[in-house]
Design a protein around this motif. Structure first.
Motif, PDB file in Angstrom:
ATOM      1  N   ARG A  20     -12.877 -27.908  14.442  1.00 51.02           N
ATOM      2  CA  ARG A  20     -11.531 -27.359  14.381  1.00 51.02           C
ATOM      3  C   ARG A  20     -10.625 -28.203  13.500  1.00 51.02           C
ATOM      4  O   ARG A  20     -10.876 -29.385  13.285  1.00 51.02           O
ATOM      5  N   LEU A  21      -9.584 -27.570  13.065  1.00 55.16           N
ATOM      6  CA  LEU A  21      -8.538 -28.288  12.357  1.00 55.16           C
ATOM      7  C   LEU A  21      -7.895 -29.281  13.331  1.00 55.16           C
ATOM      8  O   LEU A  21      -7.570 -28.923  14.461  1.00 55.16           O
ATOM      9  N   TYR A  27      -3.772 -33.012   8.064  1.00 57.76           N
ATOM     10  CA  TYR A  27      -4.741 -32.433   8.985  1.00 57.76           C
ATOM     11  C   TYR A  27      -6.108 -32.440   8.312  1.00 57.76           C
ATOM     12  O   TYR A  27      -6.221 -32.353   7.086  1.00 57.76           O
ATOM     13  N   ARG A  55       8.823 -29.537  18.665  1.00 56.59           N
ATOM     14  CA  ARG A  55       7.636 -29.445  17.814  1.00 56.59           C
ATOM     15  C   ARG A  55       7.387 -30.709  17.011  1.00 56.59           C
ATOM     16  O   ARG A  55       6.269 -31.089  16.759  1.00 56.59           O
ATOM     17  N   SER A  56       8.424 -31.372  16.638  1.00 54.83           N
ATOM     18  CA  SER A  56       8.234 -32.460  15.697  1.00 54.83           C
ATOM     19  C   SER A  56       7.599 -33.693  16.323  1.00 54.83           C
ATOM     20  O   SER A  56       7.110 -34.561  15.624  1.00 54.83           O
ATOM     21  N   LEU A  67      -5.759 -18.365  13.423  1.00 59.52           N
ATOM     22  CA  LEU A  67      -5.801 -19.613  14.191  1.00 59.52           C
ATOM     23  C   LEU A  67      -4.690 -19.628  15.226  1.00 59.52           C
ATOM     24  O   LEU A  67      -3.560 -19.230  14.949  1.00 59.52           O
ATOM     25  N   TYR A  80      10.124 -24.604  13.544  1.00 63.77           N
ATOM     26  CA  TYR A  80       8.842 -25.051  14.073  1.00 63.77           C
ATOM     27  C   TYR A  80       7.699 -24.751  13.124  1.00 63.77           C
ATOM     28  O   TYR A  80       6.556 -24.956  13.462  1.00 63.77           O
ATOM     29  N   GLN A  81       8.005 -24.270  11.973  1.00 63.66           N
ATOM     30  CA  GLN A  81       6.946 -23.809  11.096  1.00 63.66           C
ATOM     31  C   GLN A  81       6.337 -24.954  10.308  1.00 63.66           C
ATOM     32  O   GLN A  81       6.994 -25.584   9.491  1.00 63.66           O
ATOM     33  N   LEU A  82       5.060 -25.180  10.541  1.00 64.51           N
ATOM     34  CA  LEU A  82       4.295 -26.078   9.686  1.00 64.51           C
ATOM     35  C   LEU A  82       3.937 -25.332   8.412  1.00 64.51           C
ATOM     36  O   LEU A  82       3.399 -24.238   8.487  1.00 64.51           O
ATOM     37  N   PHE A 124      -5.640 -27.108  17.676  1.00 58.43           N
ATOM     38  CA  PHE A 124      -6.038 -25.816  17.135  1.00 58.43           C
ATOM     39  C   PHE A 124      -7.282 -25.281  17.823  1.00 58.43           C
ATOM     40  O   PHE A 124      -8.160 -26.043  18.243  1.00 58.43           O
ATOM     41  N   LEU A 161      -0.361 -30.661  17.187  1.00 56.64           N
ATOM     42  CA  LEU A 161      -0.905 -29.365  17.530  1.00 56.64           C
ATOM     43  C   LEU A 161      -2.400 -29.473  17.776  1.00 56.64           C
ATOM     44  O   LEU A 161      -3.103 -30.210  17.091  1.00 56.64           O
ATOM     45  N   PHE A 202       1.987 -19.771   8.751  1.00 56.53           N
ATOM     46  CA  PHE A 202       2.638 -19.510  10.031  1.00 56.53           C
ATOM     47  C   PHE A 202       2.885 -18.017  10.247  1.00 56.53           C
ATOM     48  O   PHE A 202       3.327 -17.300   9.348  1.00 56.53           O
ATOM     49  N   PHE A 237       1.334 -21.344  18.859  1.00 56.91           N
ATOM     50  CA  PHE A 237       1.543 -20.859  17.495  1.00 56.91           C
ATOM     51  C   PHE A 237       0.352 -19.995  17.065  1.00 56.91           C
ATOM     52  O   PHE A 237      -0.782 -20.250  17.457  1.00 56.91           O
ATOM     53  N   GLU A 292       9.210 -33.858   7.871  1.00 62.25           N
ATOM     54  CA  GLU A 292       8.163 -34.656   8.497  1.00 62.25           C
ATOM     55  C   GLU A 292       6.839 -34.216   7.868  1.00 62.25           C
ATOM     56  O   GLU A 292       6.587 -33.022   7.724  1.00 62.25           O
ATOM     57  N   TYR A 299      -1.398 -18.766  13.376  1.00 63.60           N
ATOM     58  CA  TYR A 299      -1.440 -18.940  11.937  1.00 63.60           C
ATOM     59  C   TYR A 299      -2.492 -17.999  11.358  1.00 63.60           C
ATOM     60  O   TYR A 299      -3.487 -17.684  12.015  1.00 63.60           O
ATOM     61  N   LEU A 327      10.063 -17.267  20.097  1.00 61.84           N
ATOM     62  CA  LEU A 327      11.259 -17.805  19.457  1.00 61.84           C
ATOM     63  C   LEU A 327      11.306 -17.567  17.959  1.00 61.84           C
ATOM     64  O   LEU A 327      12.380 -17.636  17.356  1.00 61.84           O
ATOM     65  N   ASP A 328      10.162 -17.325  17.358  1.00 66.45           N
ATOM     66  CA  ASP A 328      10.133 -17.167  15.906  1.00 66.45           C
ATOM     67  C   ASP A 328       8.981 -16.249  15.549  1.00 66.45           C
ATOM     68  O   ASP A 328       7.831 -16.547  15.871  1.00 66.45           O
ATOM     69  N   TYR A 384       5.710 -18.071  16.829  1.00 63.12           N
ATOM     70  CA  TYR A 384       5.792 -19.213  17.741  1.00 63.12           C
ATOM     71  C   TYR A 384       6.337 -18.783  19.093  1.00 63.12           C
ATOM     72  O   TYR A 384       7.320 -18.038  19.175  1.00 63.12           O
ATOM     73  N   SER A 439       9.077 -14.830  12.313  1.00 68.35           N
ATOM     74  CA  SER A 439       9.420 -14.593  10.916  1.00 68.35           C
ATOM     75  C   SER A 439       8.211 -14.534   9.996  1.00 68.35           C
ATOM     76  O   SER A 439       8.299 -14.001   8.889  1.00 68.35           O
ATOM     77  N   ARG A 465       8.126 -29.114  23.845  1.00 62.43           N
ATOM     78  CA  ARG A 465       9.038 -28.104  23.322  1.00 62.43           C
ATOM     79  C   ARG A 465       9.517 -28.502  21.938  1.00 62.43           C
ATOM     80  O   ARG A 465       9.731 -27.664  21.082  1.00 62.43           O
ATOM     81  N   PRO A 478      13.216 -32.408  11.547  1.00 59.39           N
ATOM     82  CA  PRO A 478      13.028 -32.310  12.986  1.00 59.39           C
ATOM     83  C   PRO A 478      14.352 -32.068  13.700  1.00 59.39           C
ATOM     84  O   PRO A 478      15.365 -32.664  13.353  1.00 59.39           O
ATOM     85  N   GLN A 489       7.521 -20.319  22.970  1.00 55.34           N
ATOM     86  CA  GLN A 489       7.807 -21.417  23.888  1.00 55.34           C
ATOM     87  C   GLN A 489       7.746 -20.799  25.272  1.00 55.34           C
ATOM     88  O   GLN A 489       8.616 -20.007  25.639  1.00 55.34           O
ATOM     89  N   ILE A 501       6.880 -30.155   7.958  1.00 56.10           N
ATOM     90  CA  ILE A 501       7.788 -29.434   8.838  1.00 56.10           C
ATOM     91  C   ILE A 501       9.201 -29.829   8.440  1.00 56.10           C
ATOM     92  O   ILE A 501       9.461 -30.991   8.156  1.00 56.10           O
TER      93      ILE A 501
END
Lengths: 112, 116
Positions: A43-44, A36, B100-101, B91, A98-100, B107, B105, B45, B33, A32, B35, B55-56, B48, B58, B98, A93, B50, A90
């Protein structure tokens, strides 16, 4: 791993001229894609996403899977379009990621 | 509230000092999130949440970085023994969903950390 490339660090155009901000990505699946924008001292914020197929502030972007591109276009640039633009991706989906992933950004400067 | 709130806006730390960066997401937003944005780069990133669950994580660059969101609202990013390469804008972003897609977001303005 996925990657987003924005080849232009800076793009200057005259007011009323067409604008195209380039974005290429590398990802083996069906991502996806987003654009931005960050205006000066703001802000972004999300400009548009490919699944919505919408036009925001006159900007459109088409996902080209063959060329793995998601270029942002506007037929007539306005001074208020001057900002930093980031292309982002991303992974598929629903795949649990969840990482952009953002590109490095292109600074658009619209000359009056 | 007016949006995602981050504090402090600027932080200068001496190398080796510990820092804590705060993020107050939009009320009711499930996803949060963090960043990191180095000068001239796009945001990268870190981690993250929830609700209160991380959950992440990494993207955290080293074990000196730690994030928490104990009650599922405010989050804190802590960096121990800061190094010069930690200098960046941090950020925070939140979203309602839940999944994400399907949600955009929001910021915060970011915390600009400078490590001397």
């Amino acid at each position: 791993a996925q990657r987003v490339t924005q080849p232009e660090k800076l793009l200057s155009v005259f007011k009323g001229a067409p604008v195209e901000l380039k974005c290429n990505y590398s990802y083996s699946g069906s991502p996806e894609l987003f654009w931005y924008v960050q205006y000066s001292r703001q802000r972004l914020q999300l400009l548009l996403r490919h699944i919505s197929r919408e036009s925001i502030k006159g900007f459109t972007a088409d996902l080209n899977k063959g060329e793995t591109s998601f270029h942002l276009k506007k037929p007539f640039a306005q001074e208020e379009d001057s900002a930093m633009y980031y292309c982002a991706l991303i992974p598929q989906p629903g795949a649990g990621s969840y990482q952009l992933t953002f590109g490095k950004g292109t600074k658009l400067s619209v000359i009056p | 509230g007016a949006g995602v709130s981050q504090s402090p806006r600027y932080k200068v730390a001496k190398r080796g000092q510990d820092v804590a960066l705060r993020c107050d997401p939009i009320s009711g937003h499930v996803s949060l999130f963090w960043y990191q944005q180095a000068l001239g780069q796009g945001p990268e990133f870190l981690t993250y949440f929830q609700n209160e669950a991380q959950l992440d994580k990494s993207g955290l660059p080293s074990d000196r970085f730690f994030a928490e969101r104990p009650e599922g609202s405010v989050s804190t990013l802590k960096i121990q023994r800061t190094q010069q390469e930690d200098s960046a804008v941090y950020l925070c972003a939140s979203s309602l969903a839940r999944d994400r897609s399907n949600e955009k977001l929001f910021f915060g303005s970011g915390t600009q950390l400078s490590v001397l």
